[in-house]
Design an enzyme around this catalytic site. Sequence first.
Site, PDB file in Angstrom:
ATOM      1  N   GLY A  46      36.582  46.328  31.393  1.00 59.93           N
ATOM      2  CA  GLY A  46      37.383  45.846  32.510  1.00 59.93           C
ATOM      3  C   GLY A  46      36.561  45.877  33.785  1.00 59.93           C
ATOM      4  O   GLY A  46      35.610  46.650  33.894  1.00 59.93           O
ATOM      5  N   GLN A  51      35.570  46.275  42.813  1.00 60.62           N
ATOM      6  CA  GLN A  51      34.258  46.793  42.401  1.00 60.62           C
ATOM      7  C   GLN A  51      33.106  45.846  42.722  1.00 60.62           C
ATOM      8  O   GLN A  51      31.954  46.249  42.710  1.00 60.62           O
ATOM      9  CB  GLN A  51      34.254  47.058  40.887  1.00 60.62           C
ATOM     10  CG  GLN A  51      35.178  48.186  40.466  1.00 60.62           C
ATOM     11  CD  GLN A  51      35.129  48.370  38.964  1.00 60.62           C
ATOM     12  OE1 GLN A  51      35.850  47.723  38.229  1.00 60.62           O
ATOM     13  NE2 GLN A  51      34.251  49.250  38.498  1.00 60.62           N
ATOM     14  N   CYS A  97      33.367  54.489  34.139  1.00 63.55           N
ATOM     15  CA  CYS A  97      33.600  53.412  35.099  1.00 63.55           C
ATOM     16  C   CYS A  97      32.251  52.895  35.587  1.00 63.55           C
ATOM     17  O   CYS A  97      31.358  53.687  35.878  1.00 63.55           O
ATOM     18  CB  CYS A  97      34.409  53.956  36.273  1.00 63.55           C
ATOM     19  SG  CYS A  97      34.710  52.735  37.564  1.00 63.55           S
ATOM     20  N   LEU A  98      32.129  51.588  35.682  1.00 60.99           N
ATOM     21  CA  LEU A  98      30.873  50.991  36.136  1.00 60.99           C
ATOM     22  C   LEU A  98      30.553  51.406  37.573  1.00 60.99           C
ATOM     23  O   LEU A  98      29.405  51.370  37.989  1.00 60.99           O
ATOM     24  CB  LEU A  98      30.936  49.463  36.018  1.00 60.99           C
ATOM     25  CG  LEU A  98      31.125  48.921  34.585  1.00 60.99           C
ATOM     26  CD1 LEU A  98      31.344  47.416  34.607  1.00 60.99           C
ATOM     27  CD2 LEU A  98      29.958  49.287  33.693  1.00 60.99           C
ATOM     28  N   HIS A 139      43.568  51.947  34.610  1.00 59.01           N
ATOM     29  CA  HIS A 139      42.285  52.213  35.275  1.00 59.01           C
ATOM     30  C   HIS A 139      41.942  51.084  36.266  1.00 59.01           C
ATOM     31  O   HIS A 139      41.589  51.340  37.417  1.00 59.01           O
ATOM     32  CB  HIS A 139      41.198  52.360  34.199  1.00 59.01           C
ATOM     33  CG  HIS A 139      39.814  52.616  34.725  1.00 59.01           C
ATOM     34  ND1 HIS A 139      39.101  53.748  34.410  1.00 59.01           N
ATOM     35  CD2 HIS A 139      39.015  51.862  35.524  1.00 59.01           C
ATOM     36  CE1 HIS A 139      37.917  53.677  35.014  1.00 59.01           C
ATOM     37  NE2 HIS A 139      37.829  52.544  35.691  1.00 59.01           N
ATOM     38  N   GLU A 140      42.077  49.842  35.812  1.00 53.12           N
ATOM     39  CA  GLU A 140      41.730  48.702  36.674  1.00 53.12           C
ATOM     40  C   GLU A 140      42.739  48.538  37.807  1.00 53.12           C
ATOM     41  O   GLU A 140      42.372  48.220  38.945  1.00 53.12           O
ATOM     42  CB  GLU A 140      41.645  47.404  35.860  1.00 53.12           C
ATOM     43  CG  GLU A 140      40.597  47.395  34.746  1.00 53.12           C
ATOM     44  CD  GLU A 140      39.231  47.883  35.178  1.00 53.12           C
ATOM     45  OE1 GLU A 140      38.849  47.663  36.336  1.00 53.12           O
ATOM     46  OE2 GLU A 140      38.540  48.508  34.350  1.00 53.12           O
ATOM     47  N   HIS A 143      41.929  50.733  40.660  1.00 51.43           N
ATOM     48  CA  HIS A 143      40.857  50.217  41.526  1.00 51.43           C
ATOM     49  C   HIS A 143      41.433  49.381  42.665  1.00 51.43           C
ATOM     50  O   HIS A 143      40.955  49.425  43.794  1.00 51.43           O
ATOM     51  CB  HIS A 143      39.892  49.329  40.723  1.00 51.43           C
ATOM     52  CG  HIS A 143      38.803  50.084  40.020  1.00 51.43           C
ATOM     53  ND1 HIS A 143      37.916  50.906  40.668  1.00 51.43           N
ATOM     54  CD2 HIS A 143      38.453  50.135  38.711  1.00 51.43           C
ATOM     55  CE1 HIS A 143      37.068  51.424  39.801  1.00 51.43           C
ATOM     56  NE2 HIS A 143      37.369  50.975  38.594  1.00 51.43           N
TER      57      HIS A 143
HETATM   58 NI    NI Z   1      36.433  51.454  36.783  1.00 53.53          NI
END
Ligand code: NI
Length: 171
Positions: A46, A51, A97-98, A139-140, A143
């Site tokens: 995702g 981000q 997470c990226l 999670h997304e 963000h």
């Molecule tokens: Ni993330």
Amino acid sequence: MALMKILTYPDAFLKKTAKPVTVFDDALKTLVQDMAETMYEEPGIGLAATQVGEDKRLFVMDVFYNNEDPESKKTPVAVINPEIIETSGESSIEEGCLSVPEFRAEVKRSAELVLRFQDMEQEIHELRAEGLMAICIQHENDHLNGKLFIDHLPPLKRRMVQNKLKKQATK
Ligand code: NI
């Protein structure tokens, strides 16, 4: 299409509450395509607009694609103006997470949920999700509200992790 730069903690933009998408144009289409390409390249399951420095309530996800399996097909979903309208149960898995490189931790989440969102054609959908997809959505969606998975950790552990990540970031 182009790969995008992913912001990492402690970038202040990651704390932003993103604005609803109101214009569904070609630029939005390009953004969604670039975000999907970036997600597969990293790889991640995702990626939220926040981000990549875009102030929009939008994320892409694909919890089914396996980049180690040549038979695996890409099925990216663009989730625009998401709203989690129902949750139930409890579940936790080790998340990464990226935007928080090289750190993973278990986070308590809802096990099942119903997600209401718009697609690129502005059509409204309701999606019932469980398992990995339910976790990914939460999670997304976080963000887009300026929240990272490490914000769910107990205060002491969170402080330790934040200090470590800040040190890494200045190296
Ligand atoms: Ni993330």
